[in-house]
Design a protein around this motif. Structure first.
Motif, short mmCIF file in Angstrom:
data_model
loop_
_atom_site.label_atom_id
_atom_site.label_comp_id
_atom_site.label_asym_id
_atom_site.label_seq_id
_atom_site.Cartn_x
_atom_site.Cartn_y
_atom_site.Cartn_z
N LYS A 123 -1.85 3.69 15.32
CA LYS A 123 -2.26 2.53 14.52
C LYS A 123 -1.03 1.70 14.16
CE LYS A 123 -6.25 4.98 12.60
NZ LYS A 123 -6.95 5.44 11.37
N VAL A 124 -1.27 0.47 13.71
CA VAL A 124 -0.18 -0.44 13.37
C VAL A 124 -0.25 -0.77 11.89
CG1 VAL A 124 0.95 -2.64 13.87
CG2 VAL A 124 -0.27 -1.42 15.69
N LEU A 125 0.84 -0.48 11.18
CA LEU A 125 0.97 -0.81 9.77
C LEU A 125 1.66 -2.16 9.63
CD1 LEU A 125 1.07 -0.03 6.68
CD2 LEU A 125 3.29 1.03 7.20
N LEU A 126 1.09 -3.05 8.82
CA LEU A 126 1.66 -4.38 8.61
C LEU A 126 1.67 -4.67 7.12
CD1 LEU A 126 -0.94 -4.71 10.92
CD2 LEU A 126 0.71 -6.42 11.65
N TRP A 127 2.60 -5.53 6.70
CA TRP A 127 2.60 -5.90 5.29
C TRP A 127 3.20 -7.29 5.11
CZ3 TRP A 127 5.66 -2.02 7.26
CH2 TRP A 127 7.04 -2.13 7.13
N SER A 128 2.85 -7.89 3.97
CA SER A 128 3.32 -9.23 3.63
C SER A 128 4.26 -9.15 2.44
CB SER A 128 2.15 -10.17 3.36
OG SER A 128 1.31 -9.66 2.34
N SER A 129 3.78 -9.48 1.26
CA SER A 129 4.57 -9.49 0.04
C SER A 129 3.64 -9.13 -1.10
CB SER A 129 5.22 -10.87 -0.14
OG SER A 129 6.06 -10.90 -1.28
N TRP A 130 3.96 -9.61 -2.29
CA TRP A 130 3.10 -9.30 -3.44
C TRP A 130 1.79 -10.07 -3.38
CZ3 TRP A 130 2.05 -12.63 -7.81
CH2 TRP A 130 2.59 -13.91 -7.69
N ALA A 147 -1.85 -3.95 5.52
CA ALA A 147 -3.03 -3.81 6.36
C ALA A 147 -2.72 -2.80 7.45
CB ALA A 147 -3.44 -5.15 6.97
N ILE A 148 -3.75 -2.16 7.97
CA ILE A 148 -3.61 -1.25 9.11
C ILE A 148 -4.59 -1.67 10.18
CG2 ILE A 148 -3.98 1.10 9.95
CD1 ILE A 148 -2.76 2.16 7.43
N TYR A 149 -4.07 -1.86 11.39
CA TYR A 149 -4.89 -2.21 12.54
C TYR A 149 -5.04 -0.98 13.43
CZ TYR A 149 -6.01 -4.06 17.18
OH TYR A 149 -6.57 -4.27 18.40
N ASP A 150 -6.28 -0.67 13.79
CA ASP A 150 -6.57 0.46 14.66
C ASP A 150 -6.97 -0.10 16.04
OD1 ASP A 150 -7.48 2.66 16.02
OD2 ASP A 150 -8.73 3.43 14.40
N PRO A 151 -6.07 -0.03 17.03
CA PRO A 151 -6.41 -0.57 18.36
C PRO A 151 -7.60 0.13 19.01
CG PRO A 151 -4.04 -0.17 18.16
CD PRO A 151 -4.69 0.49 17.00
N ALA A 152 -7.84 1.39 18.65
CA ALA A 152 -8.94 2.13 19.28
C ALA A 152 -10.30 1.59 18.86
CB ALA A 152 -8.83 3.61 18.93
N ARG A 158 -7.39 -3.34 4.65
CA ARG A 158 -6.38 -3.88 3.74
C ARG A 158 -6.19 -2.95 2.56
NH1 ARG A 158 -7.32 -8.98 -0.26
NH2 ARG A 158 -5.34 -8.85 -1.38
N ARG A 159 -4.94 -2.90 2.07
CA ARG A 159 -4.63 -2.04 0.93
C ARG A 159 -3.51 -2.67 0.10
NH1 ARG A 159 -2.28 4.17 1.49
NH2 ARG A 159 -1.84 4.56 -0.71
N THR A 160 -3.66 -2.67 -1.21
CA THR A 160 -2.61 -3.11 -2.12
C THR A 160 -1.82 -1.89 -2.56
OG1 THR A 160 -3.98 -4.94 -2.93
CG2 THR A 160 -2.09 -4.30 -4.28
N VAL A 161 -0.52 -1.89 -2.26
CA VAL A 161 0.34 -0.74 -2.56
C VAL A 161 1.10 -1.01 -3.86
CG1 VAL A 161 2.30 0.64 -1.78
CG2 VAL A 161 0.58 -0.13 -0.14
N THR A 162 0.83 -0.19 -4.87
CA THR A 162 1.51 -0.32 -6.17
C THR A 162 2.27 0.94 -6.55
OG1 THR A 162 -0.48 0.44 -7.34
CG2 THR A 162 -0.23 -1.94 -7.02
N GLU A 163 2.00 2.05 -5.88
CA GLU A 163 2.53 3.33 -6.33
C GLU A 163 4.04 3.45 -6.21
OE1 GLU A 163 0.10 2.70 -4.14
OE2 GLU A 163 -0.20 4.37 -2.76
N THR A 164 4.68 2.66 -5.34
CA THR A 164 6.14 2.72 -5.23
C THR A 164 6.82 1.61 -6.01
OG1 THR A 164 6.17 1.42 -3.18
CG2 THR A 164 5.99 3.80 -2.97
N GLN A 165 6.03 0.71 -6.62
CA GLN A 165 6.58 -0.40 -7.42
C GLN A 165 7.60 -1.20 -6.62
OE1 GLN A 165 5.76 -1.34 -10.95
NE2 GLN A 165 4.03 -0.34 -9.95
#
Length: 295
Positions: A123-130, A147-152, A158-165
């Motif tokens: 899979k492909v992991l992608l990200w932008s900013s806040w 976001a994660i793209y699954d080619p299969a 989409r996911r908002t990541v806050t746990e690592t601040q």
């Protein structure tokens, strides 16, 4: 559409009445010349807001086009809504050559992918900013839209990541020895975030704050980084290294940034950005350029 057009895109405007019910999320765009045989030309996931969505795709002749809503963007119910849908067309069309390969379908993402990494599961992991579509004005936000793209399957989540601040816009990026994306600096210039395929893990802060820096995984599993005056202050962004055994950063006194500086007209703010680094034998690093000497 009454006749054939050289179609090359579609725009989708969600409802504009302040209600988000029915916003299209995951979707497929298909075209046809006869209304019977359909070809998928784009797919992906739209952002759940009321902004105009534009999906460009490879020009092809078509008389029919359909936008298939596969999910409601906010999981609010089994319905679909639209304020307006328009088809874009080119004035000319040339059939692509058959001996040069061919591009697949356009993939719509609910973010602007500023960085990406291929995961060990394909899979492909992608990200932008806040923000999903913007990066400015978010100092100290402590979050990143991913976001994660699954080619299969062709799906985009989409996911908002806050746990690592950590706002991970314009970071340093390496894959560690086990294939985990290892993301350093950026808008939150001291931070380290590691993705293990399921969870985001906060690592120790770097000794020097950085953005637009370069990094490389070494032959012994350590990770080296240098440069990065785009954020976290300008100049003296000398080398440091992360050790997996101790999960700590160490400065490298014999590794100054000065020899790799370019002659960028913006000065050190840009001249220590994005060196082309490759892990080499015996824990060393090869710099392929750029620099004033182009070594």
């Amino acid at each position: 559409m009454k006749k054939l057009y050289n179609v090359n895109g579609l725009t989708y405007l969600p409802r504009q009445d302040g209600n988000s019910n029915g916003n299209i999320g995951q979707h497929s765009i298909q075209i046809s010349t006869d209304g019977t045989t359909w070809t998928e030309t784009a797919k992906g996931t739209y952002l759940d807001d009321n902004s105009l969505k534009k999906t460009p795709f490879t020009t092809a002749p078509a008389r029919y086009i359909r936008l298939i809503a596969q999910t409601e963007a906010g999981n609010r119910g089994a319905w679909t809504s639209a304020a307006e849908i328009n088809v874009l067309a080119a004035t000319t069309y040339a059939k692509p050559p058959t001996n040069l390969g061919i591009w697949g379908t356009t993939i719509d993402f609910p973010i602007v992918p500023a960085a990406a990494a291929v995961l060990t599961n394909g899979k492909v992991l992608l990200w932008s900013s806040w923000k999903p579509l913007d990066f400015g004005g978010g100092g100290g936000s402590g979050k990143t839209e991913t976001a994660i793209y699954d080619p299969a399957t062709g799906t985009v989540s989409r996911r908002t990541v806050t746990e690592t601040q950590h706002d991970m816009f314009c970071p340093g990026l390496s894959l560690d020895a086990s294939g985990r994306p290892f993301v350093t600096g950026g808008n939150d210039a001291a931070k380290l975030s590691i993705y293990d395929g399921t969870n985001w893990i906060a690592g120790p802060n770097m000794k020097i704050q950085r953005g637009y820096q370069s990094s490389a995984t070494l032959s012994d599993g350590r990770i080296f980084t240098i440069g990065g005056s785009w954020s976290g202050g300008e100049g003296n962004k000398n080398g440091e290294v992360w050790s997996p055994g101790t999960n700590t950063w160490s400065l490298l006194p014999g590794c100054p940034v000065a020899p790799m500086l370019t002659a960028d007209t913006r000065g050190v703010y840009r001249s220590d950005n994005h060196a082309w680094l490759f892990g080499w034998k015996s824990g060393s690093v090869f710099q392929a350029g750029p620099s004033k000497a182009m070594n």
